[in-house]
Write an enzyme that holds these catalytic residues in place. Sequence first.
Site, mmCIF file in Angstrom:
data_model
loop_
_atom_site.group_PDB
_atom_site.id
_atom_site.type_symbol
_atom_site.label_atom_id
_atom_site.label_comp_id
_atom_site.label_asym_id
_atom_site.label_seq_id
_atom_site.Cartn_x
_atom_site.Cartn_y
_atom_site.Cartn_z
ATOM 1 N N LYS A 1 -3.642 -15.138 9.801
ATOM 2 C CA LYS A 1 -2.971 -14.175 10.668
ATOM 3 C C LYS A 1 -2.393 -14.813 11.930
ATOM 4 O O LYS A 1 -1.276 -15.296 11.931
ATOM 5 C CB LYS A 1 -3.899 -13.006 10.986
ATOM 6 C CG LYS A 1 -4.135 -12.089 9.777
ATOM 7 C CD LYS A 1 -4.791 -10.799 10.167
ATOM 8 C CE LYS A 1 -5.052 -9.890 8.970
ATOM 9 N NZ LYS A 1 -3.850 -9.384 8.324
ATOM 10 N N TYR B 1 -13.879 -6.275 4.075
ATOM 11 C CA TYR B 1 -12.566 -6.475 3.440
ATOM 12 C C TYR B 1 -12.200 -7.942 3.594
ATOM 13 O O TYR B 1 -12.282 -8.500 4.691
ATOM 14 C CB TYR B 1 -11.488 -5.594 4.084
ATOM 15 C CG TYR B 1 -10.111 -5.911 3.556
ATOM 16 C CD1 TYR B 1 -9.676 -5.371 2.352
ATOM 17 C CD2 TYR B 1 -9.263 -6.783 4.227
ATOM 18 C CE1 TYR B 1 -8.430 -5.684 1.835
ATOM 19 C CE2 TYR B 1 -8.015 -7.096 3.727
ATOM 20 C CZ TYR B 1 -7.600 -6.545 2.533
ATOM 21 O OH TYR B 1 -6.369 -6.863 2.017
ATOM 22 N N ASP C 1 -15.384 -15.012 7.609
ATOM 23 C CA ASP C 1 -13.969 -14.683 7.467
ATOM 24 C C ASP C 1 -13.448 -14.229 8.827
ATOM 25 O O ASP C 1 -13.641 -13.085 9.236
ATOM 26 C CB ASP C 1 -13.817 -13.577 6.414
ATOM 27 C CG ASP C 1 -12.381 -13.104 6.238
ATOM 28 O OD1 ASP C 1 -11.503 -13.547 7.007
ATOM 29 O OD2 ASP C 1 -12.140 -12.282 5.337
ATOM 30 N N TYR D 1 0.819 -1.206 0.000
ATOM 31 C CA TYR D 1 0.000 0.000 0.000
ATOM 32 C C TYR D 1 0.861 1.268 0.000
ATOM 33 O O TYR D 1 0.590 2.226 0.730
ATOM 34 C CB TYR D 1 -0.965 0.006 1.198
ATOM 35 C CG TYR D 1 -1.728 -1.278 1.345
ATOM 36 C CD1 TYR D 1 -2.609 -1.696 0.353
ATOM 37 C CD2 TYR D 1 -1.548 -2.111 2.447
ATOM 38 C CE1 TYR D 1 -3.313 -2.885 0.459
ATOM 39 C CE2 TYR D 1 -2.227 -3.313 2.558
ATOM 40 C CZ TYR D 1 -3.107 -3.691 1.565
ATOM 41 O OH TYR D 1 -3.783 -4.874 1.682
#
Length: 424
Positions: free
Chosen positions: A273, A143, A244, A15
Site C-alpha cells: 500500500k 483480512y 501483515d 467488489y
Amino acid sequence: MSNIEFDKRHIWHPYTSSHQPLPCYEVVHASGVHLHLASGEKIVDGMSSWWAAIHGYNHPILNAAAHAQIDNFSHVMFGGITHQPAIDLCKKLIDITPSGLDRVFLADSGSVAVEVAIKMAMQYWACQGRAEKNKLLAPRNGYHGDTFAAMSVCDPVNGMHSLFKNSLIEHYFAPAPQTRFGQAWNPDDIAPMRDILETHHNSIAALILEPVVQGAGGMRLYHPEYLRACRQLCDEFDVLLICDEIATGFGRTGKLFACNHVDISPDIMCLGKAITGGYMTLAATLCSDNVAQGVCEGSPGVFMHGPTFMGNPLACAVANASISTLLESNWEQNVANIHKVLAAQLAPLLSHEAVADVRTLGAIAVVEMKQAVNVAEIQKVFVANGAWIRPFGKLIYLMPPFISNENDILTLTNAISAGIEKCC
C-alpha cells in the site's frame, strides 16, 4: 457513448456487480489531498486511494523520482540482475522495520506479499524435516487479500470469501481479540489462542495477523498487548509469526509500524500500500535470516517464487522517494493532529440512533452503523459535501493522507455527519 456509460457497460470495478454496478466518478486531475472530477467537483480524498497515498497526489519529490528513473530504465527482470533502486529500497526497509528482519523479497501487490509469506513459512518447516507443520493459525475478523492462500486465512464466516470455502485449504482460527485499543488489557483475551496452539502446534507453521488494526475484516482496533502475547506464544510453541502490515505500515497507526506499539519483531512481515505513496504497485515480504536460511536448506535449495515485475526499478525508485519523504517530514505530529480532529468531530455521532460505534487510532477513523449503508446513496451526499469516502457494509471509515490539514479533516467529518443524517 460517454466515458461513464462505457465504464458502466464494459469495465468491472472491485467488489462491484456486473449487473448493477455502483456509480463511478471520473477523476481528471489530482493534487494534494484533492481529487478533481470531470463533473467539476473538487473533493477531499478521505481514503488515501485505499490507504496508499499518504503524501497526497502529484507530489513534486515523488514525481521527480519517477521521471528520473523512467528516463534511465523502467524495468529489468530481477532474475540474475540487480539495480540501485532495489538495493536502496531494501536497505531502507531493513533499517526502519523491527530488528531481525534482514532479508527482503520484493513483490508486486499486497496479496502476493501474503502468498509469499505463507509459502516461506511452509517451505521453512518442510526444509526442517517437519512437513507436517503445514497449517496456519489466524484470528477471526482478519483480512489478508483476495488471492487463494490469502483468502484461506481471512475470516471464514464473516469475511468476503465464504463462497470459496470448499476450494480453500482449511486452517485454524481463534476468536478475534476483544480488548480494544485504549482499554485495560484483559489477559483472558489470549486464552483461546493458547488453547489452539497447545493442541495443534505440531501442525501449525505460522500464526498470521494484522497488528493492532484488523482492516477490511471489520476495521477493529485491538489492544497491542494481544500482539505481544502472540509473539510470546509463537516462541513458546515453535511457530512462526507473520505480521501483515500492508495496511498499518508507514505511520498509519501513529507508529511507523503497528508492531512498534509493543516493540515486537515478527519472523515475517508483509508491507505494501503506502510503500510507494500510492504511485505504483509494489509490496515486500521481509523475514529473519533464520527463516531465509531455513527455507533454502535441503531440496530444492531455493525459494520457489519469482513475480515477473519483482523489484521493478520504477516502483522501487518511487518507494525510496516516498519513504525518505515520510521520514524527513513531521509525520508523527501530522498524524497526531489528524487524530485529534477525527476523535473530537466524530465522537458526538455516538448519540445518533443509527450509529453503533465510533473508534479512532492514528490517521484512522471508523463509524460503525447498526445497519449496512446504501453506498451509492450515501456517496452522493459525501461528494456533494466535498468528500470522497468509500464505505463498506456497516462501516464508514476514513484513512486520509498525512498532509491533510484541519479544514480537510473537517470537510470529511462534516460529510460523514451529513451522509448519516440524510441516508441513515
